[in-house]
Write a protein that holds these residues in place. Sequence first.
Motif, short mmCIF file in Angstrom:
data_model
loop_
_atom_site.label_atom_id
_atom_site.label_comp_id
_atom_site.label_asym_id
_atom_site.label_seq_id
_atom_site.Cartn_x
_atom_site.Cartn_y
_atom_site.Cartn_z
N VAL A 175 -107.67 103.40 6.76
CA VAL A 175 -106.41 102.84 5.60
C VAL A 175 -105.38 102.94 6.41
N LEU A 176 -104.79 103.63 6.98
CA LEU A 176 -103.63 103.78 7.72
C LEU A 176 -103.22 102.66 8.48
N LEU A 177 -104.12 102.38 9.38
CA LEU A 177 -104.33 101.04 10.30
C LEU A 177 -104.12 99.99 9.45
N GLY A 178 -104.93 99.64 8.38
CA GLY A 178 -105.04 98.42 7.61
C GLY A 178 -103.76 98.29 6.76
N ALA A 179 -103.06 99.22 6.24
CA ALA A 179 -101.75 99.25 5.61
C ALA A 179 -100.83 99.01 6.46
N LEU A 180 -100.70 99.58 7.88
CA LEU A 180 -99.71 99.21 8.87
C LEU A 180 -99.90 97.72 9.19
N GLY A 181 -101.12 97.12 9.29
CA GLY A 181 -101.30 95.85 9.62
C GLY A 181 -100.85 95.03 8.38
N LEU A 182 -101.15 95.33 7.32
CA LEU A 182 -100.39 94.35 6.27
C LEU A 182 -99.06 94.43 6.29
N PHE A 183 -98.46 95.57 6.41
CA PHE A 183 -97.04 95.69 6.64
C PHE A 183 -96.32 94.60 7.49
N ALA A 184 -96.99 94.71 8.68
CA ALA A 184 -96.51 93.94 9.99
C ALA A 184 -96.64 92.29 9.52
N VAL A 185 -97.80 91.85 8.80
CA VAL A 185 -97.96 90.51 8.41
C VAL A 185 -97.08 90.12 7.37
N VAL A 186 -96.60 91.22 6.60
CA VAL A 186 -95.49 90.79 5.49
C VAL A 186 -94.16 90.74 6.21
N ARG A 187 -93.88 91.50 6.89
CA ARG A 187 -92.83 91.02 7.83
C ARG A 187 -92.52 89.97 8.56
N GLY A 188 -93.67 89.68 9.14
CA GLY A 188 -93.71 88.64 10.15
C GLY A 188 -93.66 87.23 9.40
N VAL A 189 -94.29 87.29 8.08
CA VAL A 189 -93.94 86.01 7.33
C VAL A 189 -92.64 85.92 6.83
N ALA A 190 -92.12 87.21 6.34
CA ALA A 190 -90.56 87.11 6.00
C ALA A 190 -89.59 86.42 7.25
N VAL A 191 -90.09 86.84 8.33
CA VAL A 191 -89.07 86.40 9.46
C VAL A 191 -89.40 84.85 9.64
N LEU A 192 -90.42 84.47 9.54
CA LEU A 192 -90.71 83.02 9.64
C LEU A 192 -90.23 82.23 8.78
N ARG A 193 -90.15 82.81 7.39
CA ARG A 193 -89.65 82.20 6.25
C ARG A 193 -87.94 81.92 6.57
N GLY A 194 -87.40 83.20 7.09
CA GLY A 194 -85.93 83.09 7.54
C GLY A 194 -85.58 81.92 8.66
N VAL A 195 -86.48 81.87 9.68
CA VAL A 195 -86.51 80.90 10.52
C VAL A 195 -86.37 79.51 10.02
N ARG A 196 -87.30 79.34 9.18
CA ARG A 196 -87.39 77.78 8.40
C ARG A 196 -86.12 77.59 7.82
#
Length: 209
Positions: free
Chosen positions: A54-75
């Motif tokens: 659960v810890l690893l999955g939650a950290l992975g989801l957080f990384a995905v959310v942050r990465g998507v936010a960064v990509l949206r910021g670049v766009r």
Amino acid sequence: MTNAVTAGRLAGTPAAPPTPQEARTTWPRMAVLGAALLALGVLALTWTDGGPRVLLGALGLFAVVRGVAVLRGVRAGLVERAGAVTGAGAVWVGLVAVGLALLSLTAASWVLVVAVVLVLPVLAAALPDHRGPLLAGAAVVALAAVGVGVLGGVDELLGAGRTAAAVLAGLLGLDNLAGAAGLARIARRPEPAPAAGCGEIGRSTCRER
């Protein structure tokens, strides 16, 4: 997942104090993140079979959310184009972490071992002012991991990695909660009065000029 105040302290550069308005916007998110990390760390320590996954999955989801936010910021032009590489990498790493967390406890444990070993070298690359002590700590952690693996075996190494990752998550959660408490105090302060211009208050001063 560290807050800006902590990053500034580690880098040795004084961070500008946030305004009450900025603190009111930031502290609830920091408190939620801190509580979530603390809960995940406790869960990983107390639920041997499923907590680390659960810890690893939650950290992975957080990384995905942050990465998507960064990509949206670049766009949107809010983030430099070089940030697209970081955002895409965060999304990829996060998805892999989620997949391995769903796969098995052994796979999740190996990822946590690697994460614990790599966290200090990553911080050393991000914080050049503290590179020496961080690299020394990274060498100690790597040697300890090798020693545990050789003397105790693979199972002992994976167990130690799960415990270390859970403890780190809990400590990071406590750090975020402490930062949120400090920001909450700032948020209760009144907004600073605007500087007097050439209106009613500053009219005589403006005439003197």
